[in-house]
Scaffold this motif. Structure first.
Motif, PDB file in Angstrom:
ATOM      1  N   GLY A 261      20.508 -32.232 -33.958  1.00  0.00           N
ATOM      2  CA  GLY A 261      20.273 -32.488 -32.676  1.00  0.00           C
ATOM      3  C   GLY A 261      20.773 -31.470 -31.666  1.00  0.00           C
ATOM      4  N   THR A 262      21.814 -30.932 -32.155  1.00  0.00           N
ATOM      5  CA  THR A 262      21.976 -29.691 -30.783  1.00  0.00           C
ATOM      6  C   THR A 262      21.153 -28.481 -30.878  1.00  0.00           C
ATOM      7  OG1 THR A 262      23.690 -29.170 -32.687  1.00  0.00           O
ATOM      8  CG2 THR A 262      24.288 -30.062 -30.457  1.00  0.00           C
ATOM      9  N   HIS A 263      20.535 -28.325 -32.495  1.00  0.00           N
ATOM     10  CA  HIS A 263      19.411 -27.238 -32.451  1.00  0.00           C
ATOM     11  C   HIS A 263      18.138 -27.680 -31.728  1.00  0.00           C
ATOM     12  CE1 HIS A 263      17.999 -23.642 -34.351  1.00  0.00           C
ATOM     13  NE2 HIS A 263      17.057 -24.241 -34.508  1.00  0.00           N
ATOM     14  N   LEU A 264      17.782 -28.757 -31.895  1.00  0.00           N
ATOM     15  CA  LEU A 264      16.611 -29.430 -31.415  1.00  0.00           C
ATOM     16  C   LEU A 264      16.829 -29.313 -29.647  1.00  0.00           C
ATOM     17  CD1 LEU A 264      15.227 -32.321 -33.036  1.00  0.00           C
ATOM     18  CD2 LEU A 264      14.385 -30.013 -32.706  1.00  0.00           C
TER      19      LEU A 264
ATOM     20  N   ILE B 147      13.153 -26.734 -38.611  1.00  0.00           N
ATOM     21  CA  ILE B 147      14.506 -26.961 -38.302  1.00  0.00           C
ATOM     22  C   ILE B 147      15.387 -26.980 -39.509  1.00  0.00           C
ATOM     23  CG2 ILE B 147      15.861 -29.288 -38.071  1.00  0.00           C
ATOM     24  CD1 ILE B 147      13.558 -30.461 -36.589  1.00  0.00           C
ATOM     25  N   ALA B 148      14.792 -27.217 -40.898  1.00  0.00           N
ATOM     26  CA  ALA B 148      15.631 -27.246 -41.893  1.00  0.00           C
ATOM     27  C   ALA B 148      15.932 -25.612 -42.284  1.00  0.00           C
ATOM     28  CB  ALA B 148      14.500 -27.456 -43.140  1.00  0.00           C
ATOM     29  N   HIS B 149      14.984 -24.651 -42.068  1.00  0.00           N
ATOM     30  CA  HIS B 149      15.128 -23.254 -42.166  1.00  0.00           C
ATOM     31  C   HIS B 149      16.095 -22.774 -41.377  1.00  0.00           C
ATOM     32  CE1 HIS B 149      14.576 -19.073 -43.208  1.00  0.00           C
ATOM     33  NE2 HIS B 149      14.182 -18.864 -41.957  1.00  0.00           N
ATOM     34  N   GLU B 150      16.113 -23.243 -40.007  1.00  0.00           N
ATOM     35  CA  GLU B 150      17.078 -22.423 -39.049  1.00  0.00           C
ATOM     36  C   GLU B 150      18.390 -22.914 -39.230  1.00  0.00           C
ATOM     37  OE1 GLU B 150      15.319 -22.552 -34.969  1.00  0.00           O
ATOM     38  OE2 GLU B 150      13.354 -21.701 -35.880  1.00  0.00           O
ATOM     39  N   THR B 151      18.394 -24.282 -39.440  1.00  0.00           N
ATOM     40  CA  THR B 151      20.027 -24.872 -39.522  1.00  0.00           C
ATOM     41  C   THR B 151      20.539 -24.742 -41.008  1.00  0.00           C
ATOM     42  OG1 THR B 151      18.882 -26.876 -39.966  1.00  0.00           O
ATOM     43  CG2 THR B 151      19.884 -26.676 -37.573  1.00  0.00           C
TER      44      THR B 151
ATOM     45  N   LEU C  48      18.288 -33.814 -45.875  1.00  0.00           N
ATOM     46  CA  LEU C  48      19.276 -34.302 -44.944  1.00  0.00           C
ATOM     47  C   LEU C  48      18.499 -34.397 -43.647  1.00  0.00           C
ATOM     48  CD1 LEU C  48      22.627 -32.821 -46.146  1.00  0.00           C
ATOM     49  CD2 LEU C  48      22.004 -35.286 -46.115  1.00  0.00           C
ATOM     50  N   VAL C  49      17.588 -33.240 -43.274  1.00  0.00           N
ATOM     51  CA  VAL C  49      17.024 -33.128 -42.186  1.00  0.00           C
ATOM     52  C   VAL C  49      16.057 -34.331 -41.770  1.00  0.00           C
ATOM     53  CG1 VAL C  49      15.358 -31.827 -40.771  1.00  0.00           C
ATOM     54  CG2 VAL C  49      17.089 -30.624 -42.050  1.00  0.00           C
TER      55      VAL C  49
END
Lengths: 254, 542
Positions: free
Chosen positions: B25-28, B39-43, B49-50
């Motif tokens: 959520g915070t990444h988004l 998302i999966a790659h950057e976090t 789980l994503v």
């Protein structure tokens, strides 16, 4: 004429960038900045103190007025407060909302929406890990959303509650007592092994997972069967083994 | 999204949904719309789980998705909504309001819908009936029909609304040749006319009481049958129709309550009743961001007054004149037809409330004399240093110090008016001024920071005493099981003594601290609501 009185005046109001504390130290900082400006201004010229590029009286500091000494360290982390805060509201409404908030927090932890990260691997891989189920942090989801409302790429398997999976397992434990059924089952598992290998590859190619739930159950069970030639119920952990060797310690000498 | 908002959102997500959802959520929130793989790659979180986190976020409407044309085959982008995540702070207030308006049943319905994001009506009714039955005494159970009627009442007053429904609409194919791809992204559209239409459902029955652990085997056998029954009753006619809480309506209610409270404290009870009647009559006709309510004539108001307040017609007109003449301008007269047309000036009242909040903040942090200077500047807009000293009747030196303190906190700004083009300081006016809108925004950010700090402090306190908390929970569980199996008092006291007296004191202190922190969060949220309403009302009126 290169001076810029505007910037110096405005910088007094930008002092909040330096700190957020609210004490008279802040006032001191205003003056600290001005006196350092005074010093820096004097450094270049070398003649006469307090030669600022703007009229200091405009900001309100009179001529020859005693400026408080400048501070040489950052303000403390918890400065003493001059005005204590007002006490919190109490009363039935506040207490009820407090109870609601705490209950909501507790309830959310038990709902399936609370996602725990994957459990870290233990130090050594144990043989029993294959046969004892750990926390389900794999690609299953514990509640059943309406998949029509979500993009297809988000689809994951829905994990059925443990109760249903536990029920068939003791049922199967009774069966192998009969030899004929055991052989038939072995034959079936060997057949399915070939089917599953091909179906495994297909699954990996597709993004979407479309297994039926019953097939999933049997698949897991068969997978367990596949790993060994032994029947699950006959598997002996070896945990009771240790007790026997206590009496015969002489055997261990070589 | 400011840094403070993102930090607070992260803490709220972590508390309610765990660390994985928080990370996603915070990444988004920080980066903006992203695709699943990105998302999966950057976090650096596993893809599964994503996926699960996105399902959770979408379930609770904290996030939305959109099919875009980027990439060879079109990619779905997810976007988190900061404002919606911050609403999670206000959940207890919504539930409490539902309780005051519709009793326990309403409270439980709203609580269930909030906990699950969105749910169908039948599911909600069944869950709430079960919960109510569980709390009732033995033998009696809650009828579904009662819960259904409470649900309908909530929908009629627009406190619950339908979620946007799925419409058919496949993505336009971007690749050349190839068959038309089936919809990988459902399009959700909101139908305004249907938002509050109850579906016809056939739900008969009562709440089921959850059996105690002693009847385990019987329950398992019955459970299997009940599951089959559930499968049969699942098709109760409202598949695909999901309901969610209508936050706008709740906010309108809170706003009305604030206005009525302000009138009651400034004038008297009868005036507040009149204003309450006016607001109630214009509930469904006024949009949430309107500056004025719909004009109402005196005749209508007179007819709609509650019977307990039997005031005569001339007295009502006198009260209305008083309200109009009041400097706070609660009510304004918009015409003379029908005996006089009156409307509540919502925007002005919200501004006054926000201003009162600012003034009280200054007073509590800097003292009443600084508050006097602040109020002066609010009223007179621009003043020179000398004028401030004269009007506020404060000696020059102290006035100067207070002004600088307010200036350094950015509550007061300095405005230059040059007399000559070269901005010579001896020939420039320096005026102090207060900008209410930007000050309100700044204070709002402070509030977000405050709540985030409170949450962090509470998490820290519980983490420090984690061992003690776990021990006390275990002992409580032991006590409960002993009591259930009928142990003697001696055994119970023996178990209770496992917690020593200093540990008990520590636990008590911890509980007290956590309660205080939680209570503070609730009260800061009230300030947040006032400031947010004021800002949105001002932005809408521009």
């Amino acid at each position: 004429m290169g001076f810029k009185p505007a910037t110096i005046c405005l910088q007094t109001e930008r002092l909040n960038l330096l700190s957020h504390t609210v004490t008279s130290a802040v006032c001191r900082q205003t003056v600290l900045f001005l006196s350092s400006a005074v010093r820096m201004a004097g450094r270049g010229r070398g003649r006469g103190r307090g030669q600022l590029t703007f009229n200091i009286e405009a900001v309100g500091i009179g001529k020859g007025e005693n400026l408080p000494p400048s501070t040489l360290q950052p303000t403390p982390l918890f400065p003493p407060m001059e005005h204590k805060p007002v006490p919190l509201q109490t009363g039935e409404e506040a207490e009820y909302m407090l109870a609601l908030k705490q209950e909501l927090r507790g309830a959310m932890k038990n709902l399936p929406f609370y996602i725990r990260p994957a459990a870290p691997k233990k130090d050594v891989e144990r043989y029993s890990d294959k046969y004892q189920s750990t926390e389900p942090t794999d690609n299953t989801i514990e509640w059943d959303p309406d998949w029509k409302r979500l993009p297809r790429e988000l689809r994951v398997r829905v994990r059925k509650p443990l109760k249903e999976r536990a029920l068939p397992a003791p049922k199967c434990a009774k069966k192998p007592r009969v030899d004929k059924e055991e052989i038939i089952r072995k034959l079936e598992t060997l057949e399915k092994k070939e089917e599953e290998l091909s179906s495994d590859e297909e699954e990996r190619e597709k993004k979407q997972e479309e297994e039926e739930q019953e097939g999933e159950e049997e698949y897991d069970e068969e997978e367990f069967e596949e790993e060994t030639d032994y029947i699950m119920s006959y598997f002996d952990n070896g945990e009771e083994f240790g007790g026997d060797s206590d009496d015969n310690m002489d055997e261990a000498t070589y | 999204m400011t840094a403070q908002e993102v930090r607070l959102c992260g803490l709220l997500l972590q508390e309610h949904f765990g660390e994985v959802v928080e990370k996603v959520g915070t990444h988004l929130l920080r980066i903006g719309p992203l695709s699943l793989r990105a998302i999966a790659h950057e976090t650096s979180t596993p893809l599964d789980l994503v996926k699960k986190s996105l399902c959770v976020l979408l379930q609770h409407s904290l996030c939305s998705f959109e099919g875009t044309q980027k990439g060879p085959r079109g990619v779905v982008e997810y976007r988190a909504s900061c404002e919606r995540i911050l609403r999670m702070l206000r959940y207890p207030r919504y539930i409490y309001t539902a309780k005051t308006l519709y009793g326990d049943t309403g409270e439980l319905i709203v609580e269930e819908v909030l906990q699950r994001g969105h749910m169908t009506m039948s599911h909600a009714v069944q869950t709430v009936a079960d919960r109510l039955t569980h709390n009732m005494e033995e033998g009696s159970s809650m009828e579904y029909s009662e819960v259904v009627s409470a649900f309908s009442r909530l929908v009629e007053t627009h406190l619950l609304q339908r979620c946007p429904s799925v419409t058919e609409g496949p993505l336009p194919v971007a690749s050349s040749g190839g068959p038309a791809a089936s919809a990988t992204v459902p399009t959700l559209s909101e139908c305004q006319t249907e938002r509050f239409n109850l579906p016809p459902i056939t739900l008969k029955g009562k709440g089921k009481r959850r059996l105690s652990n002693e009847d385990n085997e019987a329950e398992q056998a019955r459970g299997k049958r009940a599951r089959l029954d559930d499968a049969n009753t699942k098709t109760s006619g409202d598949e695909g129709i999901y309901w969610q809480v209508n936050f706008e309506r709740f906010h309108q209610y809170f706003r009305d309550q604030a206005i009525i409270g302000a009138v009651a404290s400034k004038l008297d009870q009868t005036s507040s009743e009149i204003v309450r009647t006016m607001l109630r009559m214009s509930e469904v006709t006024t949009t949430p961001t309107a500056a004025y309510t719909q004009p109402l004539s005196v005749n209508e108001i007179f007819r709609a007054l509650p019977p307990s307040y039997s005031i005569s017609r001339p007295v009502l007109e006198q009260y209305l004149t008083l309200l109009v003449d009041d400097p706070m301008e609660f009510v304004s007269k918009t015409g003379d037809s029908g005996g006089g047309m009156y409307a509540v000036y919502v925007h002005k009242v919200l501004t006054s409330l926000a201003r009162a909040t600012l003034e009280s903040v200054v007073q509590e942090r800097f003292g009443s004399r600084s508050a006097r200077i602040f109020r002066l500047l609010l009223r007179k807009r621009h003043l020179e240093q000398k004028q401030v000293e004269d009007f506020a009747m404060i000696p020059a030196k102290e006035a100067k110090e207070m002004l600088y303190m307010l200036l350094s906190e950015n509550l007061v700004q300095l405005q230059e008016i040059p007399k000559t083009p070269d901005h010579a300081p001896s020939r420039t006016f320096y005026l102090y001024t207060v900008n209410p809108l930007s000050t309100a925004r700044m204070l709002l950010q402070h509030c977000y920071k405050t709540v985030a700090n409170l949450i962090v402090r509470r998490l820290n306190e519980t983490k420090e005493n984690k061992r003690l908390l776990e021990k006390s929970q275990r002992i409580e569980a032991i006590l409960a099981s002993l009591q259930a199996s009928g142990a003697e008092a001696a055994q119970l006291t023996e178990v209770e003594e496992m917690i020593t007296a200093p540990e008990r004191q520590q636990l008590e202190a911890l509980r007290h601290h956590v309660n205080k922190l939680d209570s503070s969060e609730n009260q800061v949220d009230e300030t947040i609501f006032l400031l947010e309403s004021h800002i949105s009302s001002t932005m809408a009126s521009r």
